[in-house]
Design a protein around this motif. Structure first.
Motif, PDB file in Angstrom:
ATOM      1  N   LEU B 177       0.822  -1.204   0.000  1.00 53.44           N
ATOM      2  CA  LEU B 177       0.000   0.000   0.000  1.00 53.44           C
ATOM      3  C   LEU B 177       0.861   1.261   0.000  1.00 53.44           C
ATOM      4  O   LEU B 177       0.344   2.363   0.132  1.00 53.44           O
ATOM      5  CB  LEU B 177      -0.956  -0.014   1.205  1.00 53.44           C
ATOM      6  CG  LEU B 177      -1.984  -1.156   1.242  1.00 53.44           C
ATOM      7  CD1 LEU B 177      -2.848  -1.062   2.495  1.00 53.44           C
ATOM      8  CD2 LEU B 177      -2.862  -1.120  -0.014  1.00 53.44           C
ATOM      9  N   GLN B 178       2.166   1.075  -0.110  1.00 55.27           N
ATOM     10  CA  GLN B 178       3.083   2.211  -0.183  1.00 55.27           C
ATOM     11  C   GLN B 178       2.922   3.147   1.014  1.00 55.27           C
ATOM     12  O   GLN B 178       2.751   4.364   0.843  1.00 55.27           O
ATOM     13  CB  GLN B 178       2.826   3.005  -1.471  1.00 55.27           C
ATOM     14  CG  GLN B 178       2.880   2.161  -2.711  1.00 55.27           C
ATOM     15  CD  GLN B 178       4.226   2.261  -3.409  1.00 55.27           C
ATOM     16  OE1 GLN B 178       5.274   2.168  -2.760  1.00 55.27           O
ATOM     17  NE2 GLN B 178       4.221   2.448  -4.705  1.00 55.27           N
ATOM     18  N   LEU B 179       2.945   2.585   2.200  1.00 51.55           N
ATOM     19  CA  LEU B 179       2.750   3.396   3.399  1.00 51.55           C
ATOM     20  C   LEU B 179       4.072   3.611   4.125  1.00 51.55           C
ATOM     21  O   LEU B 179       4.930   2.721   4.143  1.00 51.55           O
ATOM     22  CB  LEU B 179       1.785   2.691   4.360  1.00 51.55           C
ATOM     23  CG  LEU B 179       0.420   2.281   3.800  1.00 51.55           C
ATOM     24  CD1 LEU B 179      -0.321   1.406   4.807  1.00 51.55           C
ATOM     25  CD2 LEU B 179      -0.399   3.512   3.455  1.00 51.55           C
ATOM     26  N   ASP B 180       4.238   4.780   4.722  1.00 49.10           N
ATOM     27  CA  ASP B 180       5.389   4.968   5.598  1.00 49.10           C
ATOM     28  C   ASP B 180       4.975   4.633   7.034  1.00 49.10           C
ATOM     29  O   ASP B 180       3.818   4.326   7.303  1.00 49.10           O
ATOM     30  CB  ASP B 180       5.956   6.391   5.485  1.00 49.10           C
ATOM     31  CG  ASP B 180       4.934   7.453   5.861  1.00 49.10           C
ATOM     32  OD1 ASP B 180       4.091   7.189   6.744  1.00 49.10           O
ATOM     33  OD2 ASP B 180       4.961   8.538   5.266  1.00 49.10           O
ATOM     34  N   GLU B 181       5.938   4.700   7.935  1.00 46.66           N
ATOM     35  CA  GLU B 181       5.695   4.304   9.326  1.00 46.66           C
ATOM     36  C   GLU B 181       4.482   5.006   9.931  1.00 46.66           C
ATOM     37  O   GLU B 181       3.617   4.381  10.538  1.00 46.66           O
ATOM     38  CB  GLU B 181       6.920   4.640  10.185  1.00 46.66           C
ATOM     39  CG  GLU B 181       8.058   3.650  10.073  1.00 46.66           C
ATOM     40  CD  GLU B 181       7.668   2.261  10.578  1.00 46.66           C
ATOM     41  OE1 GLU B 181       7.010   2.178  11.631  1.00 46.66           O
ATOM     42  OE2 GLU B 181       8.017   1.265   9.905  1.00 46.66           O
ATOM     43  N   LEU B 182       4.445   6.308   9.740  1.00 53.44           N
ATOM     44  CA  LEU B 182       3.395   7.105  10.360  1.00 53.44           C
ATOM     45  C   LEU B 182       2.021   6.738   9.802  1.00 53.44           C
ATOM     46  O   LEU B 182       1.065   6.523  10.561  1.00 53.44           O
ATOM     47  CB  LEU B 182       3.669   8.600  10.139  1.00 53.44           C
ATOM     48  CG  LEU B 182       2.624   9.546  10.734  1.00 53.44           C
ATOM     49  CD1 LEU B 182       2.565   9.386  12.250  1.00 53.44           C
ATOM     50  CD2 LEU B 182       2.938  10.999  10.377  1.00 53.44           C
ATOM     51  N   GLN B 183       1.947   6.642   8.493  1.00 52.79           N
ATOM     52  CA  GLN B 183       0.665   6.291   7.876  1.00 52.79           C
ATOM     53  C   GLN B 183       0.175   4.934   8.359  1.00 52.79           C
ATOM     54  O   GLN B 183      -1.004   4.745   8.647  1.00 52.79           O
ATOM     55  CB  GLN B 183       0.817   6.268   6.346  1.00 52.79           C
ATOM     56  CG  GLN B 183       1.022   7.637   5.730  1.00 52.79           C
ATOM     57  CD  GLN B 183       1.368   7.541   4.249  1.00 52.79           C
ATOM     58  OE1 GLN B 183       2.172   6.705   3.840  1.00 52.79           O
ATOM     59  NE2 GLN B 183       0.757   8.399   3.453  1.00 52.79           N
ATOM     60  N   PHE B 184       1.112   4.009   8.444  1.00 53.19           N
ATOM     61  CA  PHE B 184       0.733   2.672   8.890  1.00 53.19           C
ATOM     62  C   PHE B 184       0.178   2.714  10.311  1.00 53.19           C
ATOM     63  O   PHE B 184      -0.852   2.117  10.613  1.00 53.19           O
ATOM     64  CB  PHE B 184       1.945   1.734   8.830  1.00 53.19           C
ATOM     65  CG  PHE B 184       1.642   0.319   9.208  1.00 53.19           C
ATOM     66  CD1 PHE B 184       0.848  -0.485   8.406  1.00 53.19           C
ATOM     67  CD2 PHE B 184       2.162  -0.218  10.381  1.00 53.19           C
ATOM     68  CE1 PHE B 184       0.567  -1.797   8.763  1.00 53.19           C
ATOM     69  CE2 PHE B 184       1.892  -1.535  10.741  1.00 53.19           C
ATOM     70  CZ  PHE B 184       1.092  -2.319   9.924  1.00 53.19           C
ATOM     71  N   ARG B 185       0.846   3.446  11.158  1.00 54.96           N
ATOM     72  CA  ARG B 185       0.405   3.547  12.536  1.00 54.96           C
ATOM     73  C   ARG B 185      -0.985   4.190  12.639  1.00 54.96           C
ATOM     74  O   ARG B 185      -1.836   3.755  13.415  1.00 54.96           O
ATOM     75  CB  ARG B 185       1.412   4.365  13.351  1.00 54.96           C
ATOM     76  CG  ARG B 185       1.187   4.242  14.839  1.00 54.96           C
ATOM     77  CD  ARG B 185       1.983   5.256  15.652  1.00 54.96           C
ATOM     78  NE  ARG B 185       1.417   5.362  16.983  1.00 54.96           N
ATOM     79  CZ  ARG B 185       1.720   4.544  17.965  1.00 54.96           C
ATOM     80  NH1 ARG B 185       2.587   3.569  17.782  1.00 54.96           N
ATOM     81  NH2 ARG B 185       1.138   4.670  19.159  1.00 54.96           N
ATOM     82  N   GLN B 186      -1.197   5.202  11.812  1.00 55.65           N
ATOM     83  CA  GLN B 186      -2.500   5.874  11.841  1.00 55.65           C
ATOM     84  C   GLN B 186      -3.615   4.924  11.422  1.00 55.65           C
ATOM     85  O   GLN B 186      -4.700   4.919  12.002  1.00 55.65           O
ATOM     86  CB  GLN B 186      -2.474   7.096  10.913  1.00 55.65           C
ATOM     87  CG  GLN B 186      -1.695   8.268  11.509  1.00 55.65           C
ATOM     88  CD  GLN B 186      -1.456   9.381  10.514  1.00 55.65           C
ATOM     89  OE1 GLN B 186      -1.506   9.163   9.296  1.00 55.65           O
ATOM     90  NE2 GLN B 186      -1.183  10.585  11.018  1.00 55.65           N
ATOM     91  N   ILE B 187      -3.323   4.113  10.426  1.00 56.86           N
ATOM     92  CA  ILE B 187      -4.325   3.149   9.986  1.00 56.86           C
ATOM     93  C   ILE B 187      -4.643   2.149  11.095  1.00 56.86           C
ATOM     94  O   ILE B 187      -5.800   1.809  11.342  1.00 56.86           O
ATOM     95  CB  ILE B 187      -3.833   2.428   8.713  1.00 56.86           C
ATOM     96  CG1 ILE B 187      -3.926   3.390   7.525  1.00 56.86           C
ATOM     97  CG2 ILE B 187      -4.647   1.167   8.449  1.00 56.86           C
ATOM     98  CD1 ILE B 187      -3.328   2.854   6.254  1.00 56.86           C
TER      99      ILE B 187
END
Lengths: 205, 205
Positions: B177-187
């Motif tokens: 999903l091309q996510l960085d650390e922060l985006q992943f955590r938010q999800i």
DNA sequence: GTCTATAATTTGATAGAC
DNA sequence: GTCTATCAAATTATAGAC
């Protein structure tokens, strides 16, 4: 199985043995001796056919990973309607994993061990999988009002999680729910229909 | 972190170091030297405090497994109404895993390595977890007609899968999903609410 | 309790005969 | 191509001084 072993070439015997040992013990836990024993040969031959442990492992891993991943993308980027696409994904994935139950654990485990190396080897830098088409399709259905409002990313995660997780967590699940092999397998088979049904109930209007 | 290291006893330093190394590399991949370095001591001391690698690993593993499992059972066997119970389970589990993201992978990985040994050590033969109470509760709601008809076992698997899987499959997901650390955590944080919501939509009448 | 030095063991890899 | 025997390196574990 033993009948065919006679016909198998040595290289095939080695690969079959390596597959078995690596997928159960992982790269670090696997012993070259185990693989040699399993193949019914000696260690020296392993090095004759495959230079070293790393090369042998890579051969096996890439082969297995190709079974696990590409199917996701081909289904998700197809032209099917949303519900059919979800159904097809769940069906084909569970079928694949019922035949190779070790697959998801093995692949995910080794990717965890060294994410960059393996993710790169599987797809390369330009050949990324594109679930974006699937995400867009969901988004479109939401905006059309065909299905309930839901974040495509979460729906994607719901589907993949429900499909794959039970295979990865088998020991936990069989122990907790007191299931034997047969019962567990039956439940997995039921999930082929249960998961799409559950999702439809959740997102249909 | 470094401030406290001075106050930590040597045994605590070793355990902290071992936890870090074992949870990232697993039992087979971990090196006693790595642990010694991480703890800022030498290998000999590891053996002074813990007889051998196996004993040190077991100490760490059982400690971590106790964080991961018992919560499931205490929530599932509580007296809460069904929906609240599901909500509480998802919330507390995701919170726990957000703090210790390595936990689910580590625990499941090592259980897969040697299911019998570890499952037994965690619960013992008489001390089995009892999700049966939760299953019965679901069954009762179905028969009362409060929720849609669904197999309790599958609903249980749906909940656990959606909650835990994304943590286990992090490298796969962030890459796809091309996510960085922060985006992943938010999800992951969003899923605290998203999962219960999704389930309610699926089973409410 | 903590260290250095070293033993013991495991394991991947190679040499060389057949 | 396949085997036996052996090496070399890595890694766990211990001895013994301080």
């Amino acid at each position: 199985m033993d009948k065919k072993k006679k016909q198998q070439s040595t290289e095939e015997k080695i690969l079959a043995a390596a597959r078995k040992v690596f997928t159960t013990k992982g790269m670090d836990g696997a012993r070259m001796q185990d693989i040699a024993d399993e193949a019914g040969i000696n260690k020296a031959l392993l090095h004759y056919y495959f230079r070293d442990k790393g090369k042998l492992f890579e051969t096996v891993f890439l082969e297995e990973a190709q079974k696990f991943f590409p199917k996701i993308n081909s289904i998700f980027s197809s032209e099917l309607p949303l519900f059919e696409k979800i159904e097809k994904f769940v069906h084909e994935y569970i079928d694949e994993m019922l035949e190779n139950p070790y697959l998801p654990w093995f692949v995910m485990n080794e990717i965890n061990r060294d994410p960059e190396q393996f993710m790169y080897r599987i797809w390369g830098k330009e050949n990324l999988p594109q679930p974006s088409k699937f995400l867009e399709q969901m988004d479109k259905e939401v905006r059309k009002g065909t299905i309930k409002k839901i974040s495509p990313v979460h729906l994607f995660l719901h589907i993949v999680s429900m499909t794959i997780f039970p295979f990865v967590a088998k020991p936990m699940i069989t122990r907790n729910l007191q299931l034997d092999e047969l019962q567990f397998r039956q439940i997995l088979e039921q999930r082929r229909k249960e998961i799409p049904r559950f999702i439809f109930d959740a997102i249909k209007k």
